[in-house]
Design an enzyme around this catalytic site. Structure first.
Site, short mmCIF file in Angstrom:
data_model
loop_
_atom_site.label_atom_id
_atom_site.label_comp_id
_atom_site.label_asym_id
_atom_site.label_seq_id
_atom_site.Cartn_x
_atom_site.Cartn_y
_atom_site.Cartn_z
N TRP A 99 0.90 -1.14 0.00
CA TRP A 99 -0.06 0.18 0.05
C TRP A 99 0.90 1.38 0.19
O TRP A 99 0.49 2.23 -0.86
CB TRP A 99 -1.12 0.02 1.31
CG TRP A 99 -2.00 -1.22 1.10
CD1 TRP A 99 -2.00 -2.21 2.13
CD2 TRP A 99 -2.81 -1.29 0.17
NE1 TRP A 99 -2.93 -3.13 1.57
CE2 TRP A 99 -3.52 -2.39 0.45
CE3 TRP A 99 -3.27 -0.76 -1.03
CZ2 TRP A 99 -4.48 -3.03 -0.44
CZ3 TRP A 99 -4.22 -1.03 -1.73
CH2 TRP A 99 -4.80 -2.48 -1.50
N ASP A 166 -2.00 6.70 6.35
CA ASP A 166 -2.83 5.55 6.03
C ASP A 166 -3.16 4.79 7.24
O ASP A 166 -2.32 3.90 7.50
CB ASP A 166 -2.33 5.06 4.65
CG ASP A 166 -3.33 3.78 4.27
OD1 ASP A 166 -4.31 3.63 4.92
OD2 ASP A 166 -2.90 3.22 3.17
N LYS A 190 -11.68 -2.30 6.94
CA LYS A 190 -11.00 -3.37 7.74
C LYS A 190 -11.53 -3.30 9.08
O LYS A 190 -11.32 -4.20 9.95
CB LYS A 190 -9.43 -2.88 7.51
CG LYS A 190 -9.01 -2.42 6.31
CD LYS A 190 -8.57 -3.92 5.39
CE LYS A 190 -8.47 -3.54 3.96
NZ LYS A 190 -7.53 -2.60 3.51
C1 LIG Z 1 -6.96 -2.10 2.15
C2 LIG Z 1 -5.96 -1.12 2.19
C3 LIG Z 1 -5.77 0.07 1.36
C4 LIG Z 1 -6.73 0.16 0.20
O1 LIG Z 1 -8.01 0.49 0.52
P1 LIG Z 1 -9.24 0.63 -0.72
O2 LIG Z 1 -10.10 1.54 0.22
O3 LIG Z 1 -9.40 -0.52 -1.19
O4 LIG Z 1 -8.69 1.90 -1.58
C5 LIG Z 1 -5.04 0.98 1.37
N1 LIG Z 1 -4.17 0.91 2.32
C6 LIG Z 1 -4.11 -0.09 3.50
C7 LIG Z 1 -3.18 -0.21 4.64
C8 LIG Z 1 -5.25 -1.18 3.34
O5 LIG Z 1 -5.01 -2.07 4.10
#
Ligand SMILES: *Cc1c(COP(=O)(O)O)cnc(C)c1O
Length: 357
Positions: A99, A166, A190
């Site tokens: 990511w 993030d 998540k």
């Molecule tokens: C799942 C995830 C993403 C991607 O998220 P989307 O909503 O599918 O764009 C980005 N960063 C991390 C750390 C993730 O676990």
């Protein structure tokens, strides 16, 4: 048979969150209408989004000079919105996994990217330490939990430049000192709700410092000025987030979550270490409390498929590891009950008894 849902995302939600959402889908608060069929500008939905923002603020102790936004596009859209809104010349990134790499790729379209440290040399199985954040960067971007590789930054860094994180896969899993960050963002799917909504916590003084034209929908100021209602927000996913936050508050908040998450992760890591068939992939001081990655020991590589089949027969779902790590990954987000972790441990022990050579 009871299913134990270790899926990495979209992932487990508390049963009562799903039940309460189902109820609101049929009839929101007894108004005789579904949460899916009312105007986002009406008072009934306004109350939903207001309470969701309030609970964000309360549970994370968010200072008043921050805004809480609910947007579309996933965390992946934030990979480009962040540099679009903040980068003039240069930004710093910590490369800790897939990511982070995707975020870096997007940022490169807007200027110079300084990757201050990377754990790519060991397939991202650790969090780099001892790096220097350049003073002249417009911001420093980190991925606090590396969902795929099972590593996590469990502290709030001190950064000389605005810190952007993030937190898609560890939001609300521990107390966070929001005041150390300029932006915290993440997809809801998540630890918070279903797919379809992205949360952004943003400090207002960091905007308006770039010269480029920013398209209306990609400009954070648009969403701040309109209370996440410039266009139609993802109403139903926001409602489920609200139910999750109510549930979280009832359980005692993020401190209690952190304690429970530590306990669950400890149990599982201990078993992986003890069990002669398995080993962890992440380095001990970098291990994630959310995504626990493990593989078969060298001598037992041939049993990987067998364990997956056996675990599936015991009700475990979503434990197949990501293809870039292999093996297994047990995601033990907030909503994962300890009983399911214990059930996975029992399964591993039973498999060891039958197969240890
Ligand atoms: C799942 C995830 C993403 C991607 O998220 P989307 O909503 O599918 O764009 C980005 N960063 C991390 C750390 C993730 O676990």
């Amino acid at each position: 048979m009871k299913k134990h849902n270790f899926s990495a995302g979209p992932s487990i939600l508390a049963k009562e969150v799903i039940e309460n959402t189902a109820r609101a889908v049929l009839d929101l608060n007894g108004i005789g209408l579904s949460v899916m069929e009312i105007s986002h500008r009406g008072k009934d939905f306004q109350a939903v989004i207001d309470e969701t923002v309030e609970l964000f603020r309360e549970l994370l102790d968010i200072p008043s000079n921050y805004h809480v936004l609910f947007l579309g596009g996933g965390a992946s859209l934030q990979f480009c919105m962040v540099p679009f809104n903040l980068m003039n010349k240069k930004a710093a990134y910590l490369e800790t996994g897939s990511w982070a790499k995707k975020a870096i790729k997007e940022a490169k379209g807007f200027g110079e990217v300084d990757v201050v440290a990377s754990s790519a040399d060991k397939n991202f199985n650790y969090i780099p330490k001892g790096f220097t954040i350049p003073q002249d960067a417009d911001y420093f971007h980190i991925t606090t939990n590396n969902t795929i590789f099972g590593t996590e930054i469990l502290e709030d860094y001190d950064s000389p430049v605005p810190l952007v994180a993030d937190m898609s896969s560890d939001m609300f899993s521990r107390p966070v000192d929001v005041s150390k960050y300029a932006i915290i963002y993440g997809g809801a799917q998540k630890n918070l709700g279903p797919a379809g909504v992205t949360f952004v916590i943003i400090r207002d003084d960091i905007l308006g410092k770039v010269d480029r034209h920013i398209p209306t929908m990609l400009d954070y100021r648009t969403h701040i000025e309109n209370g996440s209602m410039f266009n139609t927000p993802p109403c139903l996913p926001i409602y489920t987030c609200l139910e999750t936050l109510r549930w979280l508050k009832k359980l005692g908040g993020v401190e209690v979550m952190q304690k429970m998450n530590k306990e669950k992760a400890d149990l599982l890591y201990k078993e992986i270490e003890r069990n002669s068939l398995f080993r962890t992939t992440a380095e001990k001081d970098s291990r994630s409390l959310m995504n626990i990655c493990f593989v078969m020991e060298e001598a037992y590589q041939d049993l990987e498929k067998d364990f997956l089949t056996f675990a599936t027969s015991k009700g475990m779902t979503g434990i197949k590891g990501h293809r870039s790590v292999g093996g297994f990954r047990a995601s033990v987000y907030n909503a994962m009950p300890k009983e399911s972790v214990v059930a996975l441990i029992d399964t591993m022990q039973e498999f060891e008894k039958a197969n240890a050579r």
